[in-house]
Design a protein around this motif. Structure first.
Motif, short mmCIF file in Angstrom:
data_model
loop_
_atom_site.label_atom_id
_atom_site.label_comp_id
_atom_site.label_asym_id
_atom_site.label_seq_id
_atom_site.Cartn_x
_atom_site.Cartn_y
_atom_site.Cartn_z
N PRO A 27 0.82 -1.20 0.00
CA PRO A 27 0.00 0.00 0.00
C PRO A 27 0.86 1.25 0.00
O PRO A 27 1.97 1.26 0.50
N GLU A 172 -13.42 -4.93 -5.60
CA GLU A 172 -13.06 -3.73 -6.35
C GLU A 172 -13.13 -2.55 -5.39
O GLU A 172 -14.14 -2.37 -4.70
N THR A 174 -10.45 0.86 -3.44
CA THR A 174 -9.30 1.76 -3.40
C THR A 174 -8.03 1.02 -3.80
O THR A 174 -7.75 -0.05 -3.26
N PRO A 175 -7.27 1.53 -4.76
CA PRO A 175 -6.03 0.85 -5.15
C PRO A 175 -4.93 0.97 -4.10
O PRO A 175 -4.97 1.86 -3.24
N HIS A 176 -3.99 0.05 -4.17
CA HIS A 176 -2.79 0.06 -3.32
C HIS A 176 -3.13 0.00 -1.84
O HIS A 176 -2.49 0.65 -1.01
N GLU A 194 -3.55 -7.95 -5.08
CA GLU A 194 -3.98 -6.88 -5.99
C GLU A 194 -3.57 -7.25 -7.41
O GLU A 194 -2.43 -7.08 -7.83
N ARG A 196 -4.63 -5.98 -10.29
CA ARG A 196 -4.33 -4.72 -10.96
C ARG A 196 -4.83 -3.62 -10.03
O ARG A 196 -5.58 -3.91 -9.09
N PRO A 197 -4.44 -2.36 -10.24
CA PRO A 197 -4.81 -1.31 -9.29
C PRO A 197 -6.31 -1.30 -8.96
O PRO A 197 -7.15 -1.13 -9.84
N GLY A 198 -6.63 -1.53 -7.68
CA GLY A 198 -8.01 -1.50 -7.23
C GLY A 198 -8.78 -2.79 -7.36
O GLY A 198 -9.93 -2.87 -6.93
N THR A 199 -8.17 -3.83 -7.92
CA THR A 199 -8.83 -5.13 -8.06
C THR A 199 -8.06 -6.18 -7.27
O THR A 199 -6.89 -6.44 -7.54
N TYR A 200 -8.74 -6.79 -6.29
CA TYR A 200 -8.11 -7.75 -5.38
C TYR A 200 -8.79 -9.11 -5.55
O TYR A 200 -10.02 -9.20 -5.55
#
Length: 247
Positions: A27, A172, A174-176, A194, A196-200
Motif C-alpha cells: 500500500p 473492487e 481503493t487501489p494500493h 492486488e 491490478r490497481p483497485g482489483t483484489y
C-alpha cells in the motif's frame, strides 16, 4: 569526542517484498525506502531501510533496518530532538529497530535523520533526508480514503459449495490498499492479491469440516491508511474509523 559527519541526499527506492511473502506491491502508506551510503572510516555502513505503515503521522510504526560492519557496540537512529531509536544486531551486520510515533513527537520531514554507530574509537554519524513520500504522509496530513465498490464470490450457489470446490473472491475498491476476506467459522483472514490497481482477488478450497452455509455471510475488508471498510457480498462497503484489528 570527535564525530565524523557525512551527509548524503539519497533517492528513494520502493522495495516490493513483504516479510516472508512473494513480491507484491505494498500500500502507498506502507512503502519502504532504501538508501545507500558510502563507506565510512570507522566501520562500513552499506544502507538503511525505513518502512512505515502511515508515513510520519502519530501512531505510525516505523521499522528500521541497517546493514553495516558487524560487531558494533551500539547503534541508533535519531528522528528528531529527543526521539532516538536504539538498534540491535539481529544477524551479523544487520541492525534493526522499531518505533511508534507519539503525538508529542516533533518530527520534521523536511529535516534529517542521523544514524550513529560505534565500533570502538570515535563514533560514526551519517545524516539522511526523509524521503518525499514521508513528507506527503507527514504529521497532520489527511488520511487515505478507503472504499469498496463491489465484493463478489463464485460459485455462490449453495448446491455447488461442496468439499474440494475452489471458491473465488474479487473485491473492487481503493487501489494500493490491503484487502482480505472473512468467512465466519471457516477462515478469519484470507489475504487477497492486488491483480491490478483497485482489483483484489483470492481463492479458498472448501474442506470437509467447513460449514458451507457460512459462505453466505462472507465479508470483505479493505484498509487504506488508518481507515478500514467492510463489505458484504453484493454490497458497497461501510467505512470504519475505529481501532479494531484490520490485520
Amino acid at each position: 569526542m570527535k564525530h565524523s559527519l557525512h551527509t548524503k541526499v539519497a533517492a528513494a527506492v520502493m522495495v516490493l517484498a513483504p516479510l516472508g511473502l512473494a513480491a507484491v506491491a505494498q500500500p502507498a502508506a506502507a512503502q519502504t525506502f532504501q538508501y545507500h551510503v558510502a563507506d565510512s572510516r570507522q566501520g562500513t555502513i552499506n544502507g538503511i531501510t525505513i518502512d512505515s505503515d502511515s508515513g510520519l503521522r502519530p501512531g505510525s510504526t516505523l521499522r528500521i533496518s541497517v546493514h553495516a560492519t558487524p560487531g558494533a557496540r551500539w547503534a541508533n537512529l535519531s528522528l528528531a530532538d529527543g526521539v532516538r531509536v536504539p538498534l540491535r544486531e539481529r544477524a551479523p551486520g544487520e541492525y534493526v529497530g522499531s518505533y511508534v510515533i507519539r503525538r508529542s513527537d516533533r518530527i520534521d520531514p523536511a529535516g534529517q535523520m542521523q544514524l550513529r554507530a560505534g565500533w570502538g574509537g570515535e563514533p560514526v554519524v551519517m545524516a539522511y533526508n526523509y524521503p518525499a513520500a514521508f513528507q506527503a504522509h507527514s504529521m497532520g496530513a489527511a488520511p487515505a480514503t478507503a472504499e469498496v465498490n463491489s465484493f463478489a464470490m463464485w460459485p455462490h450457489d449453495e448446491d455447488r459449495l461442496d468439499p474440494g470446490r475452489v471458491v473465488h473472491f474479487r473485491v473492487e475498491g481503493t487501489p494500493h490498499a490491503r484487502a482480505g476476506v472473512r468467512v465466519p467459522g471457516v477462515v478469519d483472514w484470507l489475504q487477497l492479491t492486488e491483480e491490478r490497481p483497485g482489483t483484489y482477488v483470492g481463492s479458498y478450497t472448501i474442506r470437509r469440516r467447513d460449514d458451507t452455509d457460512a459462505f453466505r455471510g462472507a465479508t470483505a475488508m479493505l484498509r487504506a491508511g488508518d481507515q478500514r471498510v467492510v463489505a458484504r457480498l453484493g454490497e458497497r462497503g461501510d467505512r470504519d474509523h475505529g481501532d479494531r484489528d484490520a490485520r
